[in-house]
Enzyme design. Sequence first.
Site, PDB file in Angstrom:
ATOM      1  N   TYR A  54      28.979  82.617  23.667  1.00  0.00           N
ATOM      2  CA  TYR A  54      28.163  81.460  23.274  1.00  0.00           C
ATOM      3  C   TYR A  54      27.209  81.083  24.410  1.00  0.00           C
ATOM      4  CZ  TYR A  54      26.635  76.714  22.439  1.00  0.00           C
ATOM      5  OH  TYR A  54      25.853  75.607  22.290  1.00  0.00           O
ATOM      6  N   HIS A  99      13.835  71.334  25.786  1.00  0.00           N
ATOM      7  CA  HIS A  99      14.719  70.174  25.835  1.00  0.00           C
ATOM      8  C   HIS A  99      14.203  69.065  26.753  1.00  0.00           C
ATOM      9  CE1 HIS A  99      17.343  72.655  23.546  1.00  0.00           C
ATOM     10  NE2 HIS A  99      18.442  71.960  23.777  1.00  0.00           N
ATOM     11  N   ASN A 211      23.545  71.134  30.838  1.00  0.00           N
ATOM     12  CA  ASN A 211      24.675  70.736  30.008  1.00  0.00           C
ATOM     13  C   ASN A 211      25.704  70.021  30.886  1.00  0.00           C
ATOM     14  OD1 ASN A 211      27.310  71.988  28.110  1.00  0.00           O
ATOM     15  ND2 ASN A 211      25.522  71.072  27.148  1.00  0.00           N
ATOM     16  N   TYR A 347      37.369  24.459  34.666  1.00  0.00           N
ATOM     17  CA  TYR A 347      37.693  25.884  34.576  1.00  0.00           C
ATOM     18  C   TYR A 347      36.756  26.751  35.420  1.00  0.00           C
ATOM     19  CZ  TYR A 347      40.866  25.107  30.603  1.00  0.00           C
ATOM     20  OH  TYR A 347      41.894  24.722  29.796  1.00  0.00           O
ATOM     21  N   ARG A 350      38.326  26.237  38.864  1.00  0.00           N
ATOM     22  CA  ARG A 350      39.748  26.521  38.973  1.00  0.00           C
ATOM     23  C   ARG A 350      40.091  27.947  38.557  1.00  0.00           C
ATOM     24  NH1 ARG A 350      43.612  23.878  34.873  1.00  0.00           N
ATOM     25  NH2 ARG A 350      41.778  22.565  34.597  1.00  0.00           N
ATOM     26  N   PHE A 403      31.364  68.292  28.239  1.00  0.00           N
ATOM     27  CA  PHE A 403      30.059  67.628  28.295  1.00  0.00           C
ATOM     28  C   PHE A 403      30.069  66.262  27.624  1.00  0.00           C
ATOM     29  CE2 PHE A 403      30.223  70.745  24.807  1.00  0.00           C
ATOM     30  CZ  PHE A 403      30.318  69.851  23.743  1.00  0.00           C
ATOM     31  N   ALA A 487      21.617  69.185  13.889  1.00  0.00           N
ATOM     32  CA  ALA A 487      21.944  69.544  12.508  1.00  0.00           C
ATOM     33  C   ALA A 487      23.434  69.379  12.224  1.00  0.00           C
ATOM     34  CB  ALA A 487      21.489  70.973  12.197  1.00  0.00           C
ATOM     35  N   GLU A 490      26.617  68.790  16.464  1.00  0.00           N
ATOM     36  CA  GLU A 490      27.077  67.806  17.449  1.00  0.00           C
ATOM     37  C   GLU A 490      27.210  66.479  16.701  1.00  0.00           C
ATOM     38  OE1 GLU A 490      23.982  68.261  20.318  1.00  0.00           O
ATOM     39  OE2 GLU A 490      24.535  70.350  20.715  1.00  0.00           O
TER      40      GLU A 490
END
Length: 638
Positions: A54, A99, A211, A347, A350, A403, A487, A490
């Site tokens: 891959y 990218h 990546n 508050y 304190r 990743f 698509a 992911e």
Amino acid sequence: MSSPIRLDGHSLTRAQVLAVARGAGVVLDDVALARVAHAAEFLAAQVEKQEPIYGVSTGFGSNADKLLGAHRLRDELPGAVPSTEPPHIELQRNLIVTHAVCVGEPFPPEVVRAMLCIRINTLLRGHSGIRVQTLRALADLLNAGIVPVVPQLGSVGASGDLAPLSHLAIVLLGGGEAFVDGQRLPGAEALARKGLAPVSLSYKEGLALNNGTAQMLATGVLAVQQLDELLEVADLAAAMTLDAFAGRLGAFAPEVHALRPHPGQVETAARLLALLQDSTLADIPYHLVPKFRPWQPSSWDTPEAQALAFDIGWDWVPLNQRHGRERFYQRFLPFRGGKKHQPQDSYSLRCIPQVHGAVRDALAQAKRVLDIELNAVTDNPLVFPDKADARHVEEQVISAGHFHGMPLALAMSYLKAAIPVLASISERRLNKLVDPATNDGLPAFLIGNEDGTESGLMIVQYTAAAIVNDLASRAMPASVYSIPTSANAEDHVSMGANEARHVLGMVQDLGKVLALELFTAAQALDLRRDMINAARALARRTDARGFASKIQGGPAPDDPAWEAFLQEAEALRRQLAEAPAFRPGRSVAAAHAAIRSRIPALERDRALDGEVAAAVAMVADGSLLAAVRRAVGGSAAA
């Protein structure tokens, strides 16, 4: 210039990332480089065997089912010019150039340098397949001071920070843009300016470069460092406000917090006590604190005292209003001044340990996540060249999900929720200081306003309120809203890059709120200290009758209660006369002096914009904390 940071893939710290972000160079560990070379050689050997891997011999994402052929089909198109570049090399280059599509303003150089440092370090683990020469080229880019232009918007946080990291890598190829010596140049020109040559990528190197989680991690490291310092500022601002209120310290006692020992809470309580060390305002008896009264020409009895811009006073509690409270008035004199006779503060005062401490604990969790991530491998697929029992290449080049930025995203979401909390309690303290209904006897908006023409610090609270609202509206966690990409290959992403970017911006705005509290608390502290010391000075130069002129509600001289009243007025006068000069805690005094070195006390209305900007700058550039540390030695709470 600081010494270069040695990167080995295993020992990078947040402090080292910050050093590189601010200009330090890097050197690459030889042992780590040997691991890098071994993995790259293994990957090249598998390609020679024509193994399907891959991102090496297949496409990416939704194209993972497309195997690269020995030649391109497009070369057979009519009129095509056959390519001489192998498909494996074209694949990696195209990954980077297609990218790099982020938009928006560029990240500051600090963020980009931190990204480069983090990316180099993770690649040194030797599980990414990048070659040594490519990794060295990336380090040379950083050491040469070339800062790639990385627009801020474009990462969904899985598969890591693909688009931002592509903007880093594209400069290595001679594309994109970079800042060099303050100039924005084309990538090729930037490389040439520093004597560097473009790189041609080999197997999986594009994927190794883009990546991973380096953008969200770099931004998170910078944000966490700023928030760490701002927590110290927040404690300091709270301590100054406590001194301005002559607050009660019992709520910070160690034995109290031992019963609910959240680490941040325990630490905050201890820090507050340290910041307020040597204060004679905190825990002052209620009856010694006068309340503000508007100045009148007849307010004071000497020319020196007449120069004061305020008057002071008390109300006497008549004998017939003490029933059932006799024991209380044996301990505290029967005078109502600025402090209400109650054993606890509101508050926002304190509960400082519980609120600041919870933010500290959120920050500690974020630090834990960041520290793991700094030395993690976050690209895909992962290369295991020495897996002895592997039966096929898929067991040595494994596709996984490192990743995915969700660990970082959720840690940043936690901080996004914490930041408005810290800003909100600061604004509430500020508001208490300017509101005459809640500021324990100080003037409205911390100004004398004898003639009704002055606003004092009224609008400072408006600005703080506006920032707090803006922070709250930005606190929605990005991590809960995934938008699928590629698509639907992911189909769940982290949005961690947006989360970390939001946190960095929000931290900077938190600093503005804390600066506004300090600006206001310094004015309140001036008034509180000066009012009590004016009462002390009056007590030392007059007798009971003279001192009684500051007390309202007392009986007439012919009233049977007159003698009792006069005795009680004398007791108040004597306690004030015998008291040492009233002062804030040592660290608070140092912070107050630092502020006053640049911003004078407000005697009459004037333009405040420049002074507010100065207060904001003193927090943002660290000069306020530095001044306090110099004055007290070590941390502000030393």
